[in-house]
Each structure stands twice: as structure tokens, then as C-alpha cells.
Design an enzyme around this catalytic site. Structure first.
Site, PDB file in Angstrom:
ATOM      1  N   ASN A 234      -4.565  -4.803  -0.033  1.00 57.25           N
ATOM      2  CA  ASN A 234      -3.720  -5.370   1.004  1.00 57.25           C
ATOM      3  C   ASN A 234      -4.144  -4.808   2.363  1.00 57.25           C
ATOM      4  OD1 ASN A 234      -1.512  -7.075   1.796  1.00 57.25           O
ATOM      5  ND2 ASN A 234      -0.222  -5.266   2.024  1.00 57.25           N
TER       6      ASN A 234
ATOM      7  N   ASN B  54       1.309  -0.978   3.186  1.00 59.93           N
ATOM      8  CA  ASN B  54       1.213  -1.625   4.489  1.00 59.93           C
ATOM      9  C   ASN B  54       1.208  -0.579   5.599  1.00 59.93           C
ATOM     10  OD1 ASN B  54       1.032  -4.520   4.907  1.00 59.93           O
ATOM     11  ND2 ASN B  54       2.915  -4.703   3.692  1.00 59.93           N
TER      12      ASN B  54
ATOM     13  N   GLU C 169      -2.872 -12.109   8.440  1.00 59.30           N
ATOM     14  CA  GLU C 169      -2.714 -10.656   8.325  1.00 59.30           C
ATOM     15  C   GLU C 169      -3.809  -9.925   9.103  1.00 59.30           C
ATOM     16  OE1 GLU C 169      -0.689  -8.518   7.249  1.00 59.30           O
ATOM     17  OE2 GLU C 169       0.571  -9.379   5.680  1.00 59.30           O
TER      18      GLU C 169
ATOM     19  N   ASP D 150       5.997  -4.172   7.618  1.00 57.76           N
ATOM     20  CA  ASP D 150       4.699  -4.799   7.385  1.00 57.76           C
ATOM     21  C   ASP D 150       3.680  -4.092   8.268  1.00 57.76           C
ATOM     22  OD1 ASP D 150       2.678  -6.639   6.542  1.00 57.76           O
ATOM     23  OD2 ASP D 150       4.182  -8.184   6.271  1.00 57.76           O
TER      24      ASP D 150
ATOM     25  N   ARG E 201      -4.016  -5.953  -6.149  1.00 59.53           N
ATOM     26  CA  ARG E 201      -5.156  -6.294  -5.307  1.00 59.53           C
ATOM     27  C   ARG E 201      -5.039  -5.495  -4.013  1.00 59.53           C
ATOM     28  NH1 ARG E 201      -3.982  -9.430  -0.828  1.00 59.53           N
ATOM     29  NH2 ARG E 201      -2.115 -10.762  -0.851  1.00 59.53           N
TER      30      ARG E 201
END
Length: 300
Positions: free
Chosen positions: A101, A157, A16, A207, A99
Site C-alpha cells: 500500500n 498508511n 493514491e 490515510d 499487498r
């Protein structure tokens, strides 16, 4: 004609957040669920790996050296030499279903990162298993104070900005939407949220994203095996098929900012065919005829 090359066959569990650092002429990215930070030169050589204590959603390099990380529980500063982690602000306490990202730095040196639910699964249509839509988007200022910017996310995202810094984009892989906000670069404030693009009904999810020098937004379509360039009005300008289905995030880099680097997911997922060659690797696309914008460093 563009070409796609597997640059580093790193087999990340969840690659990522790639960023190109013009100062070092290197690509950095994270393996979120393996709790690792990776880096290589523009051509994929000199691969380096560092370790962190928890899941890492995203990172940015600091003006003062080292990095700022969006870890599972909160923001932290990181020293590459000692691998020491210094927590600075944490919205997620023990037992949280969320959490950090995806994250990125604006051109005033602020770090933005959003949250995701631990049990988020884009292939799971069982409503009972969906996490509550109470995740948030946060901003870490250079003075290391944290501010909640927006709420209602399941899997935040694609944070990025238009070249003139007047528009901020951020999406949600659960909603399958990227929103646009009016942006005040002087204060870091957002307003006037509206839908920029929607992939609802498609077998893919939004994403990671980046914006090129012409103001077009490039978005990785995880589960869909493609990267799409969207015009400033949200319409599709170009679609690039990539050799791995789970492409996760993108950034422009290279000495001339004309290479599109992308990360991918190597871990198996329910309903996804067996592992593809190169899955979890870092890839480079050349010959697109487009250049990106330099990624800034965190000013804190």
C-alpha cells in the site's frame, strides 16, 4: 484564504500516493486498483499515464531514472520509456491476503512501504471479515535489499518524517491511529513506537500524510472529506473541508512548495452516496501560507 481546484478530472478508481518531483516540476501519483501511474505539470497540464501489470500501492522516482514501485507482490523497478517492470524483492507470495500500500522515501534514499489486506473495508464492522493483523512495514535499501521494520498492520498508511529526520510516522487505517517512532537516519532503524494521534470513534479513517517545513503533519481523512493539520504533539491545528468525501493522500509541491496536492477515490463504496463531481480526481489547494519539504528520490 485558501482555494481548492480540481486540477485533473482523471476519475481514478483509487488515486493514491501523490509526490512532487522538484527536478521535473511535475506531480506523480498512482491509481492503485487500475494499475496505472499518472503525472502532470504543476498547473494540471500535460497529463501522462503509464501502465503496470498489477495493483500498485505507491511509487517513488529514482535518482538513476525511472521509478521504484510497491506492487501487489513486492518491490519493482520501472522504466517509463519501455514500461518494463523488474522485480527486486517480494514478501507476498501467491494467495497472500496482503499487498503493498502506501510508501515514501526517506532523505537517505530508502523506500518504505507497508501492506494492506485485500479485503480491508473501513465501513465493514463484521469482525469475521476483518483480515488478520499480521501485515508489515518494509524498507527497501538502495542496494535493493528488503527489511521488515514493524508488524501488526491491517492497512498501513501515512509514512513520513519530521524535518529533522528524528521522528518517523506511520499509521493504520484499521486501527485509525498514526504512530510516531524514533528514527535513525544513518541506519533506517525505528524504535520507541508510541501513539501520535487517534481518530478512533470518528466517521473517517487516517490515510496518506505529509509533514510541512514547520514540522506539522497533514493527514487525509478518507471517508471524512477533510484534511487535518496536526501539531508536533498530535493536536489538531487546522481542518480543511474538501469537495470529495474520499480524499486519500497529499503532498506539497509547486515551484515554491506551497501547493497542497491531494488524490481521491472515484470507485463507489458500500454505504457511500452516489458519485460526487470530481471524485477520483487530483486537486490542488493554494493559499495555505505553509510550505512543504522536497520529496527525495530513491537512491537505488
Amino acid at each position: 484564504m485558501h482555494t481548492i481546484r480540481l486540477l485533473v478530472d482523471c476519475r481514478n478508481d483509487l488515486g493514491e500516493g501523490p509526490i512532487w518531483d522538484a527536478r521535473e516540476q511535475r506531480v506523480y501519483w498512482v491509481d492503485s486498483t487500475s494499475a496505472e501511474v499518472w503525472s502532470c505539470r504543476a498547473d494540471g497540464s500535460d497529463v501522462r499515464t503509464w501502465y503496470v501489470p498489477t495493483f500498485v500501492g505507491s511509487m517513488a522516482l529514482r535518482e538513476r531514472g525511472g521509478a521504484v514501485l510497491a506492487l501487489a507482490s513486492g518491490f519493482a523497478l520501472y522504466d517509463f520509456d519501455t514500461q518494463e517492470v523488474t522485480p527486486v524483492a517480494g514478501p507476498f507470495g501467491p494467495g497472500s491476503e496482503y499487498r503493498f500500500n502506501d510508501g515514501k522515501v526517506d532523505r537517505a534514499g530508502r523506500f518504505f512501504a507497508g501492506s494492506m489486506g485485500y479485503d480491508f473495508d473501513p465501513l465493514d464492522v463484521t469482525i469475521a471479515r476483518r483480515p488478520a493483523r499480521d501485515g508489515s512495514l518494509y524498507r527497501l535499501d538502495p542496494d535493493l535489499t528488503m527489511h521488515e521494520i514493524d508488524t501488526g498492520f491491517v492497512c498501513a498508511n501515512a509514512p513520513c518524517w519530521s524535518p529533522d529526520d528524528r521522528t518517523f510516522y506511520c499509521g493504520d487505517s484499521e486501527h485509525n491511529v498514526i504512530w510516531a517512532y524514533d528514527y535513525d537516519i544513518a541506519t533506517g532503524a525505528v524504535s520507541n513506537k508510541r501513539e501520535f494521534l487517534s481518530d478512533r470513534g470518528f466517521s473517517r479513517a487516517v490515510d496518506g500524510a505529509t509533514v510541512d517545513s514547520e514540522g506539522f503533519l497533514w493527514n487525509a481523512k478518507v471517508l471524512g472529506g477533510r484534511i487535518v493539520r496536526h501539531a508536533p504533539d498530535g493536536s489538531i491545528d487546522r481542518t480543511i473541508e474538501v469537495p470529495v468525501r474520499n480524499v486519500t493522500s497529499i503532498t506539497f509541491g509547486g515551484p515554491d512548495l506551497d501547493v497542497l496536492y491531494f488524490t481521491s477515490m472515484g470507485r463507489p463504496m458500500r454505504g457511500i452516496p452516489p458519485r460526487q463531481a470530481g471524485a477520483g480526481g487530483l486537486f490542488a489547494i493554494r493559499g495555505l501560507g505553509v510550505t512543504g519539504i522536497p520529496e527525495p528520490r530513491f537512491a537505488g
